[in-house]
Design a protein around this motif. Sequence first.
Motif, PDB file in Angstrom:
ATOM      1  N   MET A  30      29.756  54.796  21.965  1.00 34.75           N
ATOM      2  CA  MET A  30      30.584  53.421  22.218  1.00 34.75           C
ATOM      3  C   MET A  30      30.454  53.208  23.997  1.00 34.75           C
ATOM      4  O   MET A  30      30.617  54.167  24.551  1.00 34.75           O
ATOM      5  CB  MET A  30      32.019  53.618  22.120  1.00 34.75           C
ATOM      6  N   SER A  31      29.879  52.255  24.294  1.00 33.06           N
ATOM      7  CA  SER A  31      29.674  51.766  25.625  1.00 33.06           C
ATOM      8  C   SER A  31      30.974  51.624  26.177  1.00 33.06           C
ATOM      9  O   SER A  31      32.041  50.859  25.924  1.00 33.06           O
ATOM     10  CB  SER A  31      28.737  50.492  25.668  1.00 33.06           C
ATOM     11  N   LEU A  32      30.986  51.858  27.537  1.00 29.11           N
ATOM     12  CA  LEU A  32      32.306  51.585  28.401  1.00 29.11           C
ATOM     13  C   LEU A  32      31.921  50.669  29.406  1.00 29.11           C
ATOM     14  O   LEU A  32      32.938  50.070  30.325  1.00 29.11           O
ATOM     15  CB  LEU A  32      32.743  52.946  29.217  1.00 29.11           C
ATOM     16  N   ILE A  33      30.891  50.035  29.355  1.00 30.80           N
ATOM     17  CA  ILE A  33      30.360  48.574  30.409  1.00 30.80           C
ATOM     18  C   ILE A  33      31.244  47.725  30.274  1.00 30.80           C
ATOM     19  O   ILE A  33      31.810  47.293  29.242  1.00 30.80           O
ATOM     20  CB  ILE A  33      29.110  48.457  30.264  1.00 30.80           C
ATOM     21  N   GLY A  34      32.007  47.501  31.254  1.00 30.22           N
ATOM     22  CA  GLY A  34      33.111  46.251  31.197  1.00 30.22           C
ATOM     23  C   GLY A  34      34.552  46.751  31.068  1.00 30.22           C
ATOM     24  O   GLY A  34      35.203  45.836  31.249  1.00 30.22           O
ATOM     25  N   SER A  53      49.324  46.742  37.638  1.00 30.49           N
ATOM     26  CA  SER A  53      48.788  45.446  37.701  1.00 30.49           C
ATOM     27  C   SER A  53      47.757  45.065  36.796  1.00 30.49           C
ATOM     28  O   SER A  53      47.633  44.163  36.245  1.00 30.49           O
ATOM     29  CB  SER A  53      48.332  45.439  39.213  1.00 30.49           C
ATOM     30  N   ALA A  54      46.707  46.415  36.595  1.00 28.57           N
ATOM     31  CA  ALA A  54      45.866  45.904  35.689  1.00 28.57           C
ATOM     32  C   ALA A  54      46.400  45.896  34.215  1.00 28.57           C
ATOM     33  O   ALA A  54      45.656  45.248  33.499  1.00 28.57           O
ATOM     34  CB  ALA A  54      44.604  47.253  35.835  1.00 28.57           C
ATOM     35  N   ILE A  55      47.297  46.975  33.935  1.00 31.88           N
ATOM     36  CA  ILE A  55      47.876  46.802  32.649  1.00 31.88           C
ATOM     37  C   ILE A  55      48.399  45.303  32.340  1.00 31.88           C
ATOM     38  O   ILE A  55      48.069  44.813  31.069  1.00 31.88           O
ATOM     39  CB  ILE A  55      48.932  47.685  32.261  1.00 31.88           C
ATOM     40  N   LEU A  94      30.970  52.836  39.039  1.00 30.73           N
ATOM     41  CA  LEU A  94      32.283  52.374  38.910  1.00 30.73           C
ATOM     42  C   LEU A  94      32.671  51.652  40.327  1.00 30.73           C
ATOM     43  O   LEU A  94      32.402  52.088  41.131  1.00 30.73           O
ATOM     44  CB  LEU A  94      33.250  53.770  38.928  1.00 30.73           C
ATOM     45  N   LYS A  95      33.084  50.595  40.103  1.00 33.61           N
ATOM     46  CA  LYS A  95      33.767  49.667  41.071  1.00 33.61           C
ATOM     47  C   LYS A  95      35.115  49.618  41.202  1.00 33.61           C
ATOM     48  O   LYS A  95      35.865  48.952  40.260  1.00 33.61           O
ATOM     49  CB  LYS A  95      33.058  47.981  40.953  1.00 33.61           C
ATOM     50  N   PHE A  96      35.639  50.078  42.289  1.00 32.46           N
ATOM     51  CA  PHE A  96      37.041  50.359  42.314  1.00 32.46           C
ATOM     52  C   PHE A  96      37.864  48.829  42.596  1.00 32.46           C
ATOM     53  O   PHE A  96      36.976  48.034  43.203  1.00 32.46           O
ATOM     54  CB  PHE A  96      37.729  51.198  43.453  1.00 32.46           C
ATOM     55  N   LEU A  97      38.741  48.283  41.899  1.00 32.32           N
ATOM     56  CA  LEU A  97      39.375  47.205  42.118  1.00 32.32           C
ATOM     57  C   LEU A  97      39.958  46.845  43.579  1.00 32.32           C
ATOM     58  O   LEU A  97      39.580  45.597  43.855  1.00 32.32           O
ATOM     59  CB  LEU A  97      40.450  46.917  40.866  1.00 32.32           C
ATOM     60  N   ASP A  98      40.612  47.359  44.143  1.00 31.30           N
ATOM     61  CA  ASP A  98      41.200  47.156  45.375  1.00 31.30           C
ATOM     62  C   ASP A  98      40.941  47.909  46.596  1.00 31.30           C
ATOM     63  O   ASP A  98      41.295  48.035  47.596  1.00 31.30           O
ATOM     64  CB  ASP A  98      42.940  47.315  45.349  1.00 31.30           C
ATOM     65  N   LYS A  99      39.586  48.337  46.572  1.00 34.01           N
ATOM     66  CA  LYS A  99      38.922  49.122  47.428  1.00 34.01           C
ATOM     67  C   LYS A  99      37.523  48.796  47.563  1.00 34.01           C
ATOM     68  O   LYS A  99      36.886  48.455  46.403  1.00 34.01           O
ATOM     69  CB  LYS A  99      38.849  50.940  47.357  1.00 34.01           C
ATOM     70  N   ASP A 100      36.875  48.632  48.749  1.00 34.42           N
ATOM     71  CA  ASP A 100      35.305  48.269  48.650  1.00 34.42           C
ATOM     72  C   ASP A 100      34.633  49.642  48.669  1.00 34.42           C
ATOM     73  O   ASP A 100      33.895  50.061  49.342  1.00 34.42           O
ATOM     74  CB  ASP A 100      35.035  47.761  50.121  1.00 34.42           C
ATOM     75  N   GLY A 106      43.878  60.093  41.212  1.00 27.81           N
ATOM     76  CA  GLY A 106      43.820  60.309  42.745  1.00 27.81           C
ATOM     77  C   GLY A 106      43.102  59.120  43.353  1.00 27.81           C
ATOM     78  O   GLY A 106      43.217  59.001  44.611  1.00 27.81           O
ATOM     79  N   TYR A 107      42.274  58.377  42.612  1.00 27.58           N
ATOM     80  CA  TYR A 107      41.469  57.121  43.606  1.00 27.58           C
ATOM     81  C   TYR A 107      41.955  55.791  43.081  1.00 27.58           C
ATOM     82  O   TYR A 107      41.822  54.832  43.805  1.00 27.58           O
ATOM     83  CB  TYR A 107      39.670  57.295  43.227  1.00 27.58           C
ATOM     84  N   GLY A 108      42.236  55.624  41.573  1.00 30.52           N
ATOM     85  CA  GLY A 108      42.514  54.109  41.347  1.00 30.52           C
ATOM     86  C   GLY A 108      41.878  53.754  39.977  1.00 30.52           C
ATOM     87  O   GLY A 108      41.121  54.394  39.524  1.00 30.52           O
ATOM     88  N   VAL A 109      42.145  52.460  40.124  1.00 30.82           N
ATOM     89  CA  VAL A 109      41.720  51.698  38.992  1.00 30.82           C
ATOM     90  C   VAL A 109      40.118  51.189  39.202  1.00 30.82           C
ATOM     91  O   VAL A 109      40.000  50.853  40.581  1.00 30.82           O
ATOM     92  CB  VAL A 109      42.508  50.441  38.417  1.00 30.82           C
ATOM     93  N   ALA A 110      39.243  51.445  38.363  1.00 30.06           N
ATOM     94  CA  ALA A 110      37.810  51.048  38.707  1.00 30.06           C
ATOM     95  C   ALA A 110      37.163  50.165  37.352  1.00 30.06           C
ATOM     96  O   ALA A 110      37.739  50.553  36.319  1.00 30.06           O
ATOM     97  CB  ALA A 110      37.080  52.140  38.915  1.00 30.06           C
ATOM     98  N   LEU A 111      36.350  49.497  37.524  1.00 25.18           N
ATOM     99  CA  LEU A 111      35.489  48.870  36.587  1.00 25.18           C
ATOM    100  C   LEU A 111      34.211  49.556  36.399  1.00 25.18           C
ATOM    101  O   LEU A 111      33.506  49.530  37.215  1.00 25.18           O
ATOM    102  CB  LEU A 111      35.219  47.161  36.937  1.00 25.18           C
ATOM    103  N   VAL A 112      34.031  49.851  35.204  1.00 31.34           N
ATOM    104  CA  VAL A 112      32.829  50.419  34.702  1.00 31.34           C
ATOM    105  C   VAL A 112      31.657  49.246  34.683  1.00 31.34           C
ATOM    106  O   VAL A 112      31.682  48.389  33.787  1.00 31.34           O
ATOM    107  CB  VAL A 112      32.911  51.156  33.401  1.00 31.34           C
ATOM    108  N   SER A 113      30.772  49.076  35.668  1.00 39.35           N
ATOM    109  CA  SER A 113      30.159  47.951  35.943  1.00 39.35           C
ATOM    110  C   SER A 113      28.817  47.878  35.286  1.00 39.35           C
ATOM    111  O   SER A 113      28.140  46.929  34.737  1.00 39.35           O
ATOM    112  CB  SER A 113      29.888  47.568  37.415  1.00 39.35           C
TER     113      SER A 113
END
Length: 202
Positions: free
Chosen positions: A1-5, A145-147, A36-42, A12-19
Amino acid sequence: MSLIGSMVVYPGYGVALVSRELIRDINDVAVSFYELKFLDKDVTILVPKDGFEHVGIRALSTKKDVEKIYDIFRESLSEDWLEETCKVSWNRRNKDYQNRIRNGDLIDVARIYRDLKYIAFYKGLSFGEKAVLSQVGTLLSEECSAIEKKPIETVVAELKGACEGSLRANAGIITKVADSTVSTWYNLHWKRSWFKIIKVKK
């Protein structure tokens, strides 16, 4: 099963999008990575596809978990708990906090946030305690916030309001424990000072 998206939580780091999924050549071996692209961090990182579970990356918690957080905030405060918690050294409490943060459970993070809010009201926080409170506050608000698909500013305000409501409800107990602690310290300090005076007179 792909996790992309998918949205995931890196403890310890937070919420990220599997891009996306990437393949990199490591020592002549093709290795698959998720980006992984973190939502609220660059911040963007690569995690080996086969190592996702090893580092503790998990799916977002559920709305039921968010409801449980607010139930935790509404729990009545125990005098014994507050007294015992504040007796434990910061180094020992910090070690426990960091282990729970690395474990990545949202409910555990919420309990640390609540506990430090109580301690702040009771006696103020050290620099280290403030840093942990800031960290868990960010982790908590990002995931909620993400939930709930709400702006993070809204979630921050809701969490803060719920915790402050609990503080007001338990203010009598906190004040009682604080007064008792001050009285104990004063009596001990007075006895020590008086003992020194007696020794000097002799």
